[in-house]
Design an enzyme around this catalytic site. Structure first.
Site, PDB file in Angstrom:
ATOM      1  N   LEU A   1      71.315  16.538 -11.973  1.00 41.80           N
ATOM      2  CA  LEU A   1      70.725  16.768 -10.648  1.00 41.80           C
ATOM      3  C   LEU A   1      69.174  16.870 -10.873  1.00 41.80           C
ATOM      4  O   LEU A   1      68.663  16.449 -11.795  1.00 41.80           O
ATOM      5  CB  LEU A   1      71.056  18.251 -10.626  1.00 41.80           C
ATOM      6  CG  LEU A   1      72.418  18.598 -10.486  1.00 41.80           C
ATOM      7  CD1 LEU A   1      72.512  20.171 -10.231  1.00 41.80           C
ATOM      8  CD2 LEU A   1      73.143  17.877  -9.120  1.00 41.80           C
ATOM      9  N   CYS A   2      68.558  16.461  -9.677  1.00 42.78           N
ATOM     10  CA  CYS A   2      67.140  16.240  -9.630  1.00 42.78           C
ATOM     11  C   CYS A   2      66.357  17.447 -10.420  1.00 42.78           C
ATOM     12  O   CYS A   2      66.805  18.704 -10.450  1.00 42.78           O
ATOM     13  CB  CYS A   2      66.495  16.329  -8.159  1.00 42.78           C
ATOM     14  SG  CYS A   2      65.905  18.013  -7.415  1.00 42.78           S
ATOM     15  N   PRO A   3      65.370  17.212 -11.108  1.00 40.24           N
ATOM     16  CA  PRO A   3      64.514  16.049 -11.216  1.00 40.24           C
ATOM     17  C   PRO A   3      65.049  15.127 -12.754  1.00 40.24           C
ATOM     18  O   PRO A   3      64.409  14.309 -12.650  1.00 40.24           O
ATOM     19  CB  PRO A   3      63.187  16.406 -11.514  1.00 40.24           C
ATOM     20  CG  PRO A   3      63.302  17.593 -12.116  1.00 40.24           C
ATOM     21  CD  PRO A   3      64.868  18.209 -11.801  1.00 40.24           C
TER      22      PRO A   3
ATOM     23  N   ASP B   1      73.222  12.163  -7.722  1.00 33.68           N
ATOM     24  CA  ASP B   1      72.359  13.169  -7.097  1.00 33.68           C
ATOM     25  C   ASP B   1      71.643  12.407  -5.684  1.00 33.68           C
ATOM     26  O   ASP B   1      70.975  11.389  -5.768  1.00 33.68           O
ATOM     27  CB  ASP B   1      71.505  13.594  -7.985  1.00 33.68           C
ATOM     28  CG  ASP B   1      70.224  14.588  -7.399  1.00 33.68           C
ATOM     29  OD1 ASP B   1      70.692  15.186  -6.353  1.00 33.68           O
ATOM     30  OD2 ASP B   1      69.253  14.805  -7.721  1.00 33.68           O
TER      31      ASP B   1
END
Lengths: 81, 365
Positions: free
Chosen positions: A17-19, A44
């Site tokens: 997932l970000c970041p 993502d």
């Protein structure tokens, strides 16, 4: 983009997932020589915006998007510096 | 230990204005009855409601009969936007909205079907030339709620009726012109929550998109919250009276935040630096998790918002940042309240580089 593109380094960021995908990119882009191509394979959706934004902020070139053989989006970056 | 420093999230909700608080308690004494009834308490409630409407109209520079109080800003958006649709005309029911509208606009447009997005530039501003000529309704916000950029509403000249979501700017800035219907939200200017303002321009063809109700004002529904409407009006008047001074102070403080944030390595300050809301600024920090930023700043006493996906349950990033093509992670929105001081901003700006550096160090960058 037509046809598969050969990259010098492919980062498998599936499921991250970000970041995190951009953190991987920031840590590892220098493994390719200037002019080299990096592929960031990421599930993502934020990567679609964040990889080009990273390129702009870091003075690198965003080349475009294609897909890994399994259909996962792959974002292509050329190291300029 | 540092004292609880500052709430810097007025764009989510401004603390209740003292003028609203004073008005509320008095209005609860007098404004409880059904304003449609002909007895004394009913007439009292009606008087307060009409008074609230007149004050809001005066503050906004519109006619009193153009103003409707709704149960929320979101409801005002839904009613205002959907009531402008020409549902009978084939192909004219579609809504075109900018890619950076508030979710209430997007949800309403999607609910209506056939919604179309109008792209924006890197600053988040819509190009008037990009507005489709064949839309049934066009929705353009007065100012962006996430990045503060003002939209060129006055230059739009759309063939279709124009709906303006003015929730982010109402009270703070004069209304733009050219709209057919417009919405605002009282808790964003220091009024109580649960009061939306719908303004429908006299002569506009507006049809209630929802079931009707038997109220004083046929554009809304539900038993009128007279005390809250009156308190919202009192707060609006107080805000409008002082806005020149408050806006100038906030604009300068935001300018300082913009400059200081831009000095932190790999931080991008987004939105228009000048043509913007006075009280709001957004920036994104590379390699940092937005939720962690919000949490760490909160530990130091600073309450800020973030448009990063990591902070949302949906895991989709902010549509606004995405449409602008700016970094969606590590995002922080700072919005000043009317009482935010220079000291608050100094403290925040002292904490910020430290927090960013520590979070980056945790991921080895």
């Amino acid at each position: 983009m037509a046809g598969p593109t050969t990259v010098d380094l492919e980062l498998d960021c599936r499921g991250m997932l970000c970041p995190v995908p951009v953190i991987h990119l920031g840590k590892r882009y220098a493994e390719v020589p200037v002019g080299g191509l990096i592929g960031v394979v990421a599930t993502d959706v934020a990567a679609r915006t964040d990889v080009p934004a990273w390129c702009r902020m870091r003075g690198q070139e965003y080349v475009g998007e294609d897909a890994a053989p399994d259909g996962t989006p792959r974002y292509l970056v050329r190291r300029l510096r | 230990m540092r004292k609880a420093a500052a709430y810097l999230d007025s764009a989510s909700s401004e603390p209740l204005h003292p003028a609203a608080r004073e008005t509320l308690s008095a209005a609860y004494e007098r404004g409880y009855a059904d304003p449609r009834r002909l007895h004394g308490p009913g007439r009292d409630a009606r008087l307060l409601l009409d008074n609230a409407r007149a004050v809001v109209a005066e503050c906004l520079g519109v006619r009193a009969d153009e103003v409707t109080f709704t149960p929320s800003g979101t409801d005002a958006v839904h009613r205002g936007l959907l009531g402008l649709r020409r549902t009978g005309a084939v192909g004219h029911a579609s809504v075109a909205h900018t890619a950076v509208e508030h979710s209430s606009v997007v949800h309403a447009a999607t609910w209506a079907g056939a919604a179309r997005e109008i792209p924006v530039d890197r600053l988040g501003r819509v190009d008037p030339a990009a507005v489709p000529a064949d839309a049934g309704v066009v929705a353009v916000q007065s100012a962006n709620h996430e990045v503060g950029t003002l939209q060129p509403v006055a230059n739009l000249h759309t063939a279709a009726p124009l709906f303006v979501d003015a929730c982010a700017s109402m009270g703070r800035l004069p209304l733009p012109g050219g709209w057919a219907a417009l919405a605002g939200s009282a808790h964003k200017w220091g009024g109580p929550a649960g009061v939306g303002v719908l303004v429908v321009r006299k002569g506009t063809r507006w049809v209630n998109p929802f079931p009707g109700d038997d109220r004083i004002d046929e554009r809304t529904c539900g038993f009128e919250n007279v005390p809250a409407a009156l308190a919202a009006a009192a707060a609006l008047r107080a805000v409008v009276e002082k806005r020149e001074e408050v806006n100038a102070r906030q604009f300068a403080l935001v300018e300082r935040i913009r400059e200081a944030a831009a000095l932190i390595p790999d931080v991008e300050v987004v939105g228009d630096p000048v043509e913007r809301l006075p009280h709001l600024v957004t920036f994104s920090c590379l390699y940092v998790d937005g939720e962690a930023l919000v949490t760490e700043l909160d530990k130091r006493g600073y309450g800020v918002a973030s448009g990063s996906a990591c902070t949302a349950s949906t895991l989709t990033p902010s549509r606004v940042l995405e449409a602008m093509g700016v970094l969606t992670h590590g995002n922080v929105r700072v919005s000043l309240t009317r009482d935010t001081t220079e000291e608050d901003v100094d403290g925040f700006l002292a904490a910020l580089p430290e927090v960013v550096r520590d979070l980056r160090a945790q991921v080895g960058l």
